[in-house]
Design a protein around this motif. Sequence first.
Motif, short mmCIF file in Angstrom:
data_model
loop_
_atom_site.label_atom_id
_atom_site.label_comp_id
_atom_site.label_asym_id
_atom_site.label_seq_id
_atom_site.Cartn_x
_atom_site.Cartn_y
_atom_site.Cartn_z
N ALA A 178 0.84 -1.21 0.00
CA ALA A 178 0.00 0.00 0.00
C ALA A 178 0.87 1.25 0.00
O ALA A 178 0.61 2.21 -0.73
CB ALA A 178 -0.93 0.00 1.22
N ALA A 179 1.93 1.25 0.82
CA ALA A 179 2.85 2.38 0.86
C ALA A 179 3.53 2.58 -0.49
O ALA A 179 3.76 3.72 -0.92
CB ALA A 179 3.89 2.17 1.95
N ALA A 180 3.84 1.47 -1.16
CA ALA A 180 4.48 1.55 -2.48
C ALA A 180 3.54 2.18 -3.51
O ALA A 180 3.96 3.00 -4.34
CB ALA A 180 4.91 0.16 -2.94
N ILE A 181 2.26 1.82 -3.46
CA ILE A 181 1.28 2.40 -4.39
C ILE A 181 1.18 3.91 -4.16
O ILE A 181 1.11 4.69 -5.11
CB ILE A 181 -0.09 1.71 -4.22
CG1 ILE A 181 0.01 0.25 -4.67
CG2 ILE A 181 -1.17 2.44 -5.02
CD1 ILE A 181 -1.22 -0.59 -4.33
N VAL A 182 1.18 4.32 -2.90
CA VAL A 182 1.16 5.75 -2.58
C VAL A 182 2.39 6.44 -3.16
O VAL A 182 2.30 7.52 -3.77
CB VAL A 182 1.08 5.97 -1.05
CG1 VAL A 182 1.23 7.45 -0.72
CG2 VAL A 182 -0.24 5.44 -0.51
N LYS A 183 3.56 5.81 -3.00
CA LYS A 183 4.80 6.39 -3.53
C LYS A 183 4.76 6.49 -5.05
O LYS A 183 5.18 7.50 -5.64
CB LYS A 183 6.01 5.56 -3.09
CG LYS A 183 6.48 5.84 -1.67
CD LYS A 183 7.74 5.04 -1.37
CE LYS A 183 8.32 5.43 -0.02
NZ LYS A 183 8.86 6.80 -0.01
N LEU A 184 4.27 5.43 -5.71
CA LEU A 184 4.23 5.43 -7.17
C LEU A 184 3.29 6.49 -7.72
O LEU A 184 3.48 6.98 -8.83
CB LEU A 184 3.82 4.04 -7.67
CG LEU A 184 4.88 2.95 -7.51
CD1 LEU A 184 4.29 1.57 -7.75
CD2 LEU A 184 6.06 3.19 -8.44
N SER A 185 2.28 6.87 -6.94
CA SER A 185 1.35 7.91 -7.38
C SER A 185 1.94 9.31 -7.23
O SER A 185 1.35 10.28 -7.70
CB SER A 185 0.06 7.82 -6.56
OG SER A 185 0.24 8.34 -5.25
N ARG A 186 3.08 9.39 -6.55
CA ARG A 186 3.76 10.67 -6.27
C ARG A 186 2.87 11.61 -5.46
O ARG A 186 2.94 12.84 -5.62
CB ARG A 186 4.22 11.33 -7.58
CG ARG A 186 5.19 10.46 -8.35
CD ARG A 186 5.84 11.18 -9.51
NE ARG A 186 6.80 10.33 -10.19
CZ ARG A 186 7.57 10.71 -11.20
NH1 ARG A 186 7.48 11.95 -11.66
NH2 ARG A 186 8.42 9.88 -11.76
N TYR A 187 2.07 11.04 -4.61
CA TYR A 187 1.23 11.84 -3.72
C TYR A 187 2.10 12.56 -2.70
O TYR A 187 2.96 11.95 -2.07
CB TYR A 187 0.24 10.92 -3.01
CG TYR A 187 -0.55 11.59 -1.91
CD1 TYR A 187 -1.39 12.68 -2.18
CD2 TYR A 187 -0.48 11.13 -0.59
CE1 TYR A 187 -2.11 13.30 -1.18
CE2 TYR A 187 -1.21 11.74 0.42
CZ TYR A 187 -2.01 12.82 0.13
OH TYR A 187 -2.72 13.43 1.13
N ARG A 188 1.88 13.86 -2.55
CA ARG A 188 2.68 14.68 -1.62
C ARG A 188 1.79 15.40 -0.60
O ARG A 188 2.25 16.32 0.06
CB ARG A 188 3.49 15.73 -2.40
CG ARG A 188 4.52 15.15 -3.37
CD ARG A 188 5.67 14.47 -2.65
NE ARG A 188 6.69 14.03 -3.58
CZ ARG A 188 6.71 12.84 -4.18
NH1 ARG A 188 5.74 11.97 -3.94
NH2 ARG A 188 7.68 12.51 -5.01
N GLY A 189 0.53 14.99 -0.50
CA GLY A 189 -0.34 15.61 0.48
C GLY A 189 -1.13 16.79 -0.04
O GLY A 189 -1.89 17.41 0.70
N ARG A 190 -0.97 17.12 -1.32
CA ARG A 190 -1.64 18.31 -1.87
C ARG A 190 -2.99 17.97 -2.50
O ARG A 190 -3.94 18.74 -2.39
CB ARG A 190 -0.74 18.98 -2.90
CG ARG A 190 0.60 19.46 -2.32
CD ARG A 190 1.44 20.16 -3.38
NE ARG A 190 2.74 20.55 -2.86
CZ ARG A 190 3.82 19.79 -2.93
NH1 ARG A 190 3.75 18.60 -3.52
NH2 ARG A 190 4.97 20.18 -2.43
#
Length: 369
Positions: A178-190
């Motif tokens: 799950a953390a990897a999917i978040v990283k791959l999406s380049r989500y930065r909290g914005r």
Amino acid sequence: MKLNYCVPCLFGLEGLCSDELKRLGFDNVKAENGRVLFSGSQSDIAKANINLRTGERVLLVVGEIRANSFDDLFEGVRAMPWENYITKNGAFPVKGHSLGSKLHSIPDCQKIIKKAIVERLKVGQSTDVLSETGEKYQIQFAIMNDMATLYIDTSGAGLHKRGYRPVGSAAPLRETLAAAIVKLSRYRGREAVCDPFCGSGTIPIEAALAAINRAPGLDRSFAAEEWSWLDKSIWEEAKVEARSREYQGEYDIWGGDIDPKYIEVANENAKRAGVSEYIKFEVADATTFHRENQNGIILTNPPYGERVMQQSEAEELYRKFGVATRNLEQWKMYILSSHTEFERTFGKKAVKKRKLYNGMIKCDLFMYF
């Protein structure tokens, strides 16, 4: 003294895990199939365990040898400096695996390795009796193409066990994936983040942890905390350093599931993770999914036909979800599925695909921009 470490990871996550280790400032980072190697100090045992999001555990590398026979294995393991790590009365159970090698009997390899370590420790510790009543040093071995690598596990429970999810859904997604999917999406909290198939809430929780830059290992313990030769202060120092890097802010993170039971579980998990204030969980049907936001990111892991429903049911669910998201043209979507015909049933070809593994299930992450 520089020590060598190995971080096993799910296949497909080696690059992400390597990037994490480099950002943490470790030396000699090298990605290989299913693992990433690096070197560091004793205190880096705490730093790596507490901060890593995509690695499965942190192994201390004791040595590597060629093992074409049991004699090679015994002599090679006995030559390794076990007395530098295993204390008097320390317990050292042995487990491991062998692939593509002449030595393929795991029980026999365990016995040989155990015997070799015993012989080494008797000499190194000047004793004839090893009680193994003290702290635990889990020995792991990996024999690949006749090369044997010996490790001591510093983590204990796998790093995917953050401590916030004692109860999972019927088809749990590993936290590291799950953390990897978040990283791959380049989500930065914005942007807004939505998971329409949130289950026990793993993806929204990992998104929230990433948004506030909270280290995933802050609320759990590790095997190496019990080792008497490691300074106890390194753990608190690593936690203080990790907390100093956290952010404050407001985030738009949403999780929906059609089953109210899972929404209850997700809310409890978010509370345990300390991120409930950043996430809104709701009972919702993914086939009627809609959002008022003009743009955002959908990160989700819909049910697989081979896991919790019939394949025909899964295909119908994908089709309806595809229809529901058709008007979200400004949204990015990252959808994990093992279904080989996912794009056809979803009704849209992915811009990009990445092969990943959810445990032993081969999946694709379908990316839509």
